[in-house]
Each structure stands twice: as C-alpha cells, then as structure tokens.
Design a protein around this motif. Sequence first.
Motif, short mmCIF file in Angstrom:
data_model
loop_
_atom_site.label_atom_id
_atom_site.label_comp_id
_atom_site.label_asym_id
_atom_site.label_seq_id
_atom_site.Cartn_x
_atom_site.Cartn_y
_atom_site.Cartn_z
N GLN A 89 8.18 0.95 -8.87
CA GLN A 89 9.12 0.85 -10.08
C GLN A 89 8.10 1.71 -11.10
O GLN A 89 7.02 1.87 -10.87
CB GLN A 89 9.29 -1.00 -11.08
N ALA A 90 9.17 2.70 -11.38
CA ALA A 90 8.90 3.48 -12.42
C ALA A 90 9.35 2.76 -13.71
O ALA A 90 10.61 3.07 -13.99
CB ALA A 90 9.46 4.76 -12.50
N HIS A 91 8.50 2.27 -14.78
CA HIS A 91 8.62 1.26 -15.42
C HIS A 91 10.12 2.40 -16.61
O HIS A 91 10.72 1.30 -17.16
CB HIS A 91 7.99 0.63 -16.07
N GLY A 92 9.67 3.10 -16.75
CA GLY A 92 10.08 3.78 -17.92
C GLY A 92 9.31 3.55 -19.91
O GLY A 92 9.67 4.68 -20.39
N ASP A 93 8.30 3.40 -19.61
CA ASP A 93 7.47 2.78 -20.57
C ASP A 93 6.73 4.21 -21.26
O ASP A 93 6.34 5.06 -20.03
CB ASP A 93 7.07 1.77 -20.76
N LYS A 94 6.21 4.04 -22.45
CA LYS A 94 5.43 5.35 -23.15
C LYS A 94 3.88 5.50 -22.61
O LYS A 94 3.22 6.56 -22.77
CB LYS A 94 5.50 5.03 -24.59
N SER A 95 3.52 4.45 -21.59
CA SER A 95 2.06 4.62 -21.67
C SER A 95 1.67 4.97 -19.50
O SER A 95 3.16 6.01 -19.66
CB SER A 95 1.55 3.35 -20.93
N GLU A 96 0.61 6.00 -19.62
CA GLU A 96 0.19 7.20 -18.56
C GLU A 96 0.46 6.66 -17.30
O GLU A 96 0.80 5.28 -16.80
CB GLU A 96 -1.49 6.88 -19.04
N PRO A 97 1.42 7.13 -16.27
CA PRO A 97 2.06 6.45 -15.16
C PRO A 97 0.68 5.95 -14.70
O PRO A 97 -0.76 6.66 -14.08
CB PRO A 97 2.50 8.26 -14.68
N LEU A 98 1.02 5.19 -13.58
CA LEU A 98 -0.05 4.63 -12.60
C LEU A 98 -0.13 5.36 -10.85
O LEU A 98 0.84 6.02 -10.73
CB LEU A 98 0.40 3.46 -12.47
N SER A 99 -1.07 4.88 -10.71
CA SER A 99 -1.24 5.27 -8.99
C SER A 99 -1.03 4.58 -8.15
O SER A 99 -1.53 3.52 -8.29
CB SER A 99 -2.34 6.24 -9.30
N PHE A 100 -0.55 5.13 -6.61
CA PHE A 100 -1.55 3.81 -5.43
C PHE A 100 -1.80 4.61 -4.78
O PHE A 100 -1.78 6.21 -4.73
CB PHE A 100 0.56 3.57 -5.89
N ARG A 101 -2.53 3.88 -3.84
CA ARG A 101 -3.08 4.55 -2.32
C ARG A 101 -2.77 3.17 -1.45
O ARG A 101 -2.73 1.59 -1.79
CB ARG A 101 -4.54 4.77 -2.96
N ASN A 102 -3.32 3.67 -0.18
CA ASN A 102 -3.39 2.85 1.02
C ASN A 102 -1.93 1.45 1.18
O ASN A 102 -2.47 0.60 1.12
CB ASN A 102 -4.84 2.41 1.14
N ILE A 103 -0.99 2.03 1.41
CA ILE A 103 -0.24 1.36 1.67
C ILE A 103 0.44 0.70 3.01
O ILE A 103 0.64 1.53 3.68
CB ILE A 103 1.43 1.36 0.37
N TRP A 104 0.07 -0.37 3.35
CA TRP A 104 0.75 -0.54 4.78
C TRP A 104 1.28 -2.13 4.46
O TRP A 104 1.47 -2.67 4.01
CB TRP A 104 -0.44 -0.18 5.69
N VAL A 105 2.14 -2.17 5.42
CA VAL A 105 2.62 -3.47 6.25
C VAL A 105 2.99 -3.48 7.61
O VAL A 105 2.72 -3.02 8.63
CB VAL A 105 4.40 -3.47 6.09
N ARG A 106 2.32 -5.27 8.18
CA ARG A 106 2.42 -5.68 9.43
C ARG A 106 4.13 -6.34 9.70
O ARG A 106 3.75 -7.01 8.79
CB ARG A 106 1.52 -6.64 9.15
N ASP A 107 4.49 -6.69 9.76
CA ASP A 107 5.84 -7.02 10.35
C ASP A 107 5.76 -8.55 11.05
O ASP A 107 4.61 -8.67 11.81
CB ASP A 107 6.98 -6.50 11.56
#
Length: 275
Positions: A247-265
């Motif tokens: 989600q890009a929430h749209g509030d006025k706070s500084e933007p978040l960051s993400f890393r190392n995203i993976w998934v297992r079925d």
Amino acid sequence: MRIDSLKLLALASSMALGLPLMAQQPATGAPAPKHQDTEVYEPVPPIVTPGATVGAPPSDAIVLFDGRNLDEWVSAQDHTPAKWIVADGILTVNKEKGVGNIETKRSFKDYQLHIEWRIPSNIEGSDQARGNSGVFLASTGPGDAGYELQVLDNYNNKTYVNGQAGSIYKQAIPLANPARKPGEWQSYDVVWTAPRFNSDGSLKTPAYVTVFFNGVVVQNHFQVQGQTLYIGKPFYKAYDKAPIKLQAHGDKSEPLSFRNIWVRDLTFDPSYTLK
C-alpha cells in the motif's frame, strides 16, 4: 455387613478400572500390533535448502523483490508496470500522484511470506499518520478491500490497538508490540491460509493467518472475519487466488521502504494425506 460392602465396592472399582484396559487388547487370535503399523514412508517430503542467513529465501521460494527490479510487480490500479522507486537494493513507496499501490503479477492461495520494511528515521506525524502502509495478503480486485496486515510506526506512537503494526487491520489486536525504532529494518513472516468458498459463493471455510513480527508471534492462527474495511463490519467475497499488494497510503509522512520479499506456495497437496 460393612466389611462385605467395602469388599464389593473394591471389587466393582477394580473391574471398572480394568475394563478400558481389556477393551484395548487385540481380539483373540489377532496379531499383536507392531511399531511398523504406524510408520509412514511415502510420500517423501521434498528437500528444501534453507537460506544461507536468517530471512534469506529458501531454495523453493519465489523471490518477489531481491533489490534489483520490479519485474514481479504491477500497478494495482491498471496492471501497468509498477512505478515505485528501486535504489541501492531497496524498494521505496512512490508518493507521486496517480502512482498508488502495487501488487504481484502472480496470484497465490495458501503461502508463507517474508517481507522486510523500514520506517524513515526522520518520520513525523502521530497516530495513523506515521509511516502508514499495509501488506494486503490477498488483493481481490480494484474495488475490493482485500485483507490487510498493518504497517505503521508503533515504537513510540499511540493509536487504536486493532490498527497498530502487526494487527489484521480493524480485526485482530497483535499479541505483542515488538516494533523497532524508526530507521531500523523490521520483518514480517506470515503463514496465510486462504478462505474457501462453495460453488454458490458462500463461505465454506474462513481464512487463517499467523504472523511473526521481528521474530515474535503477534497473530496465532487468527480466524479472519472477512475483508479489511475502514468503516463497518468485515465480510467475505468469493475469490480463488489473489495477488499480494503493498500500500501507498497517501498520508504526509515520509515514504516507507521494503526489501527481501519472497513467498513459498503452501497450497494443499492431497498426496500428503495419510492413507
């Protein structure tokens, strides 16, 4: 007379205690049970090589973001290429007007998810306007709310408890608050069991979710009540598989960051039921 009564009572008690033991014995002539009778050798579980470090993807994971590109992501609005910012191995929310949320190209049912996120060290604001974002565990369509695991700065930030980091938004209060300071990396490890629906669209079995927040259990096989709603009670709407959305929430706070995203079925394999 009292002595005879006591003897009868003792005899009745011993018989009552003996009956269950006798009932468990094999029938006359039946072979005695062996330990091999309850040992199963097939199907053999597949070998999965774990990541070299804690949080690294195992060998059977689908890597959704490894720091290099957004090839696994699209705009949640129109499925055009995702336009969030990739730099120095990190994915950062793009708060430009019209960019909005992103979601995976692939759809999932039951899965294990690992994702790391960071609130900026210079974050401002309070309550829900302090690093607000969300991991939508099933993004079921542009007009649907989906199912949100809340992202927020709750290191020293008071808000309603079913809306703080680690909550299933507006449904489940986290069991603990293990949030780190802004500027430090946080992690979610999620086990998601998708809901099942009957052919007429009615709910067959609800969704369940377990969440580890920085290694601490904050949701323990919680029975999800339905889609995430900001106002009103949650409800279910039938779907089969769905993307994972950020989600890009749209509030006025500084933007978040993400890393190392993976998934297992983890979608159920019927061959693993014991015969």
